[in-house]
Design an enzyme around this catalytic site. Structure first.
Site, PDB file in Angstrom:
ATOM      1  N   HIS A  87      17.012 -72.897 134.452  1.00  0.00           N
ATOM      2  CA  HIS A  87      17.328 -73.578 133.191  1.00  0.00           C
ATOM      3  C   HIS A  87      18.838 -73.725 133.091  1.00  0.00           C
ATOM      4  CE1 HIS A  87      17.096 -74.856 129.011  1.00  0.00           C
ATOM      5  NE2 HIS A  87      18.191 -74.137 128.846  1.00  0.00           N
ATOM      6  N   ASP A 147       9.183 -72.601 118.123  1.00  0.00           N
ATOM      7  CA  ASP A 147      10.551 -72.990 118.474  1.00  0.00           C
ATOM      8  C   ASP A 147      10.804 -74.454 118.129  1.00  0.00           C
ATOM      9  OD1 ASP A 147      13.198 -72.870 119.818  1.00  0.00           O
ATOM     10  OD2 ASP A 147      12.218 -74.320 121.125  1.00  0.00           O
ATOM     11  N   ARG A 154      17.061 -75.940 112.580  1.00  0.00           N
ATOM     12  CA  ARG A 154      18.440 -75.510 112.882  1.00  0.00           C
ATOM     13  C   ARG A 154      19.364 -76.713 113.016  1.00  0.00           C
ATOM     14  NH1 ARG A 154      17.582 -72.689 118.174  1.00  0.00           N
ATOM     15  NH2 ARG A 154      19.847 -72.551 118.199  1.00  0.00           N
ATOM     16  N   SER A 169      15.381 -69.273 121.664  1.00  0.00           N
ATOM     17  CA  SER A 169      14.800 -70.606 121.771  1.00  0.00           C
ATOM     18  C   SER A 169      14.558 -70.963 123.244  1.00  0.00           C
ATOM     19  CB  SER A 169      15.748 -71.614 121.110  1.00  0.00           C
ATOM     20  OG  SER A 169      15.400 -72.929 121.413  1.00  0.00           O
ATOM     21  N   LYS A 173      10.532 -70.582 125.558  1.00  0.00           N
ATOM     22  CA  LYS A 173       9.882 -71.678 126.288  1.00  0.00           C
ATOM     23  C   LYS A 173       9.705 -71.316 127.762  1.00  0.00           C
ATOM     24  CE  LYS A 173      12.913 -74.242 124.205  1.00  0.00           C
ATOM     25  NZ  LYS A 173      13.801 -75.196 123.567  1.00  0.00           N
TER      26      LYS A 173
HETATM   27  N1  URA Z   1      18.427 -75.452 124.005  1.00  0.00           N
HETATM   28  C1  URA Z   1      17.322 -74.925 123.455  1.00  0.00           C
HETATM   29  O1  URA Z   1      16.230 -75.079 123.970  1.00  0.00           O
HETATM   30  N2  URA Z   1      17.468 -74.235 122.321  1.00  0.00           N
HETATM   31  C2  URA Z   1      18.658 -74.025 121.717  1.00  0.00           C
HETATM   32  O2  URA Z   1      18.722 -73.375 120.702  1.00  0.00           O
HETATM   33  C3  URA Z   1      19.798 -74.568 122.306  1.00  0.00           C
HETATM   34  C4  URA Z   1      19.650 -75.276 123.455  1.00  0.00           C
END
Ligand code: URA
Length: 409
Positions: A87, A147, A154, A169, A173
């Protein structure tokens, strides 16, 4: 779900006043938020309290677990190879995934690259992973749905820039995706979420800890994002550069980041493949072509070409001491490579090429950037967006390696 009910205002006050929330309170909160009992304005107030007060380790662990448990957790045990994902926290010219997934698959791993949100055809995804070892697709709506709602909230409440909220967050995932191992590419610099090294380190450590606590072998590389990665910024131009890199002809900084991430992924997956050899012998490129075809694409399809180009010349003769990622990224966005609003279209052919890189010697008027756009009217805004992104000076700048550090067990 927690056994007893709490009152949202009590939880908000507690966090506002710097107290820690109990695991049971956090579990209750997520259940009540998803059922509609806790209102958006209450969750907004709590997020702002977290923005200022943070979450301690135990709170963050439960917060993340509650997000994972809000949806399904994929089971990738049937793919027949060790699973490992990557990621990136995102940056200008960051086309690493397109190269890395087939490269690491060519070395024996399975890379389930789920990015963003959209339809996730999980049966099809698992079948491609089993056969080819790599798939790049959008995650289905069933992965960490809490999320999705929190991120949207947010976004409109000024609470995105919080390390515990970002870490939970991202990691919720990735944990839900079912990968056995994960390498994080945490970018640092003007073109990244994290502009300061200390913040990037803290985010990386927080995510590595969360991954390990949830049974995902996790490490992070901190990589430079104060200048664009590679030479291409935009959609079609980045695909072209990715294919060149898979053919062993990529820009050195991009190849270095890709090979460092690949080595780290293989290490976590317990494999001893040689990623440099997979680039040199064509097996990574062949895997990329197979992946595109398996996902319904045509690897030989011509890439869209922009109707107009404009060159940005060097302002003086000397060393290119600065080619700032933020300015270049902003210019690419103005050319049409990114969106201003969710509903805006993206132009696949818009973007730019960096014809020189930081540390190069340049002659006055030599082309530094080639801008590409579908409408000529976009060039003025792009040039204005560049601002002071380019500097040429008499002193040769110090060479800085694109990989800054590694964080992990
Ligand atoms: N990417 C995400 O998936 N979540 C965040 O809070 C910031 C970047």
């Amino acid at each position: 779900m927690a056994d007893r009910a709490y009152a949202a205002p009590d939880l908000i006050r507690a966090k506002r006043d710097g107290l820690a929330l109990a695991g049971e309170q956090i579990r209750w909160l997520f259940g009540a938020y998803l059922s509609g009992e806790v209102a958006e304005e209450q969750m907004s107030a709590l997020l702002m309290a977290i923005y200022f007060r943070g979450l301690d380790d135990a709170e963050l662990r439960t917060w993340t677990a509650a997000m994972v448990d809000s949806g399904e957790r994929l089971d990738l045990s049937g793919v027949g190879r060790p699973t490992v994902d990557k990621h990136s926290t995102g940056g200008v010219g960051d086309k690493v995934s397109l190269i890395l997934a087939p490269l690491v698959a060519a070395c024996g791993a399975a890379v389930p690259q789920l990015s963003g949100r959209g339809l996730g055809h999980t049966g099809e995804m698992t079948a491609i992973l089993r056969r080819l070892g790599c798939v790049i697709c959008a995650a289905g709506p069933g992965l960490a749905p809490a999320d999705r709602r929190l991120y949207a909230l947010r976004d409109v409440t000024g609470t995105v820039e919080s390390i515990p909220l970002i870490a939970s967050s991202i990691m919720s995932k990735k944990i839900a995706e079912g990968t056995g191992a994960l390498v994080l590419d945490v970018k640092v610099g003007s073109g990244a979420f994290m502009r300061e090294l200390a913040d990037a380190r803290l985010l990386a450590r927080t995510m590595v800890t969360l991954g390990e606590e949830h049974g995902v072998r996790t490490s992070a590389l901190l990589t430079r994002m104060d200048t664009p990665l590679g030479r291409a910024v935009g959609n079609a131009v980045e695909v072209e550069e990715s294919v060149a890199t898979l053919a062993g002809q990529g820009p050195p900084d991009l190849a270095e980041v890709v090979l460092a991430l690949a080595a780290e992924m293989l290490r976590l997956a317990g494999l001893d493949g040689d990623p440099a050899a997979a680039l040199a012998d064509g097996s990574a490129l062949a895997r990329y072509r197979d992946m595109i075809a398996a996902q319904g694409g045509d690897p030989d399809a011509p890439l869209p070409v922009a109707r107009h180009t404009r060159v940005v010349p060097a302002p003086a003769t000397g060393w290119l001491t600065r080619l700032d990622a933020h300015g270049v990224g902003h210019a690419a966005w103005r050319l049409g490579a990114g969106r201003a609003r969710k509903e805006d279209p993206v132009s696949p052919s818009a973007g730019l090429l960096c014809l020189a890189k930081e540390g190069d010697w340049v002659e006055q008027e030599q082309p530094l950037l080639e801008l590409r756009a579908d409408e000529e009217s976009r060039f003025d805004a792009a040039l204005a967006a560049l601002g002071d992104a380019i500097e040429v000076g008499p002193e040769r700048p110090a060479q800085t390696a694109p990989v800054i550090d590694r964080i992990g067990m």
